[in-house]
Design a protein around this motif. Structure first.
Motif, PDB file in Angstrom:
ATOM      1  N   PRO A 248       7.190   7.805  35.724  1.00  0.00           N
ATOM      2  CA  PRO A 248       6.169   6.802  35.395  1.00  0.00           C
ATOM      3  C   PRO A 248       6.355   6.171  34.018  1.00  0.00           C
ATOM      4  N   LEU A 249       6.800   6.943  33.047  1.00  0.00           N
ATOM      5  CA  LEU A 249       6.981   6.373  31.710  1.00  0.00           C
ATOM      6  C   LEU A 249       8.177   5.430  31.666  1.00  0.00           C
ATOM      7  N   TRP A 250       9.188   5.666  32.482  1.00  0.00           N
ATOM      8  CA  TRP A 250      10.307   4.722  32.544  1.00  0.00           C
ATOM      9  C   TRP A 250       9.835   3.414  33.172  1.00  0.00           C
ATOM     10  N   LEU A 251       9.004   3.527  34.208  1.00  0.00           N
ATOM     11  CA  LEU A 251       8.457   2.326  34.835  1.00  0.00           C
ATOM     12  C   LEU A 251       7.558   1.564  33.856  1.00  0.00           C
TER      13      LEU A 251
ATOM     14  N   ARG B  31       8.846  -4.372  29.027  1.00  0.00           N
ATOM     15  CA  ARG B  31       9.936  -5.291  28.693  1.00  0.00           C
ATOM     16  C   ARG B  31       9.863  -6.568  29.524  1.00  0.00           C
ATOM     17  N   VAL B  32       9.619  -6.421  30.816  1.00  0.00           N
ATOM     18  CA  VAL B  32       9.544  -7.595  31.700  1.00  0.00           C
ATOM     19  C   VAL B  32       8.362  -8.478  31.316  1.00  0.00           C
ATOM     20  N   SER B  33       7.222  -7.876  31.007  1.00  0.00           N
ATOM     21  CA  SER B  33       6.066  -8.684  30.614  1.00  0.00           C
ATOM     22  C   SER B  33       6.331  -9.408  29.299  1.00  0.00           C
ATOM     23  N   GLY B  34       7.026  -8.770  28.377  1.00  0.00           N
ATOM     24  CA  GLY B  34       7.367  -9.424  27.113  1.00  0.00           C
ATOM     25  C   GLY B  34       8.295 -10.609  27.319  1.00  0.00           C
ATOM     26  N   ILE B  35       9.284 -10.448  28.180  1.00  0.00           N
ATOM     27  CA  ILE B  35      10.214 -11.548  28.459  1.00  0.00           C
ATOM     28  C   ILE B  35       9.471 -12.695  29.142  1.00  0.00           C
ATOM     29  N   ALA B  36       8.623 -12.375  30.112  1.00  0.00           N
ATOM     30  CA  ALA B  36       7.877 -13.423  30.820  1.00  0.00           C
ATOM     31  C   ALA B  36       6.947 -14.174  29.869  1.00  0.00           C
ATOM     32  N   LEU B  37       6.277 -13.469  28.981  1.00  0.00           N
ATOM     33  CA  LEU B  37       5.404 -14.130  28.012  1.00  0.00           C
ATOM     34  C   LEU B  37       6.212 -14.997  27.048  1.00  0.00           C
TER      35      LEU B  37
ATOM     36  N   ALA C 295      -2.166  -8.439  29.455  1.00  0.00           N
ATOM     37  CA  ALA C 295      -2.848  -7.146  29.373  1.00  0.00           C
ATOM     38  C   ALA C 295      -1.851  -5.990  29.489  1.00  0.00           C
ATOM     39  N   VAL C 296      -0.898  -6.109  30.408  1.00  0.00           N
ATOM     40  CA  VAL C 296       0.121  -5.066  30.562  1.00  0.00           C
ATOM     41  C   VAL C 296       0.932  -4.927  29.279  1.00  0.00           C
ATOM     42  N   HIS C 297       1.293  -6.055  28.688  1.00  0.00           N
ATOM     43  CA  HIS C 297       2.096  -6.002  27.469  1.00  0.00           C
ATOM     44  C   HIS C 297       1.306  -5.390  26.312  1.00  0.00           C
ATOM     45  N   ALA C 298       0.024  -5.744  26.216  1.00  0.00           N
ATOM     46  CA  ALA C 298      -0.814  -5.172  25.152  1.00  0.00           C
ATOM     47  C   ALA C 298      -0.946  -3.663  25.320  1.00  0.00           C
TER      48      ALA C 298
END
Length: 112
Positions: free
Chosen positions: A8-11, A17-23, A68-71
């Motif tokens: 779960p922590l790897w996910l 990372r994906v949310s940061g790139i998308a933002l 929210a996920v990124h925060a």
């Protein structure tokens, strides 16, 4: 024993990372739309009427979800660096994603 990539922590790491790139990819578009208020107000009005479509509202939900996920991912990283990490806290990391869904879902229900 599960592979490390199913942990779960790897996910949570990948989702952060994906949310940061998308933002980061969204920001130039956001700044361009903001600049329309100063340079081409009629184009901004056209864009704002386009933004009333349901598919755009769904995209806004996705954007708030990513934010929210990124925060919460950032808070998770700070917790990893500053706090001792135990097995029950892994559940809290997954719970942070659940809270992100709740926050973005609340936003989505208000704009639909």
């Amino acid at each position: 024993m599960r592979p490390a990539r199913a942990h779960p922590l790897w996910l949570a790491f990948v989702l952060h990372r994906v949310s940061g790139i998308a933002l980061a990819l969204f920001l130039p578009l956001h700044f361009w739309v903001l600049s329309l208020a100063l340079t081409r107000p009629e184009t901004l009005n056209q864009f704002l009427s386009f933004a009333e479509q349901p598919v755009v509202k769904l995209a806004e939900f996705g954007l708030v979800f990513l934010l929210a996920v990124h925060a919460f991912g950032g808070l998770r990283l700070m917790a990893l660096e500053w706090l001792p990490w135990s097995v029950p806290q892994k559940t809290l990391a997954a719970g942070a994603v659940g809270v992100a869904v709740l926050i973005s879902g609340t936003f989505f229900l208000q704009v639909v």
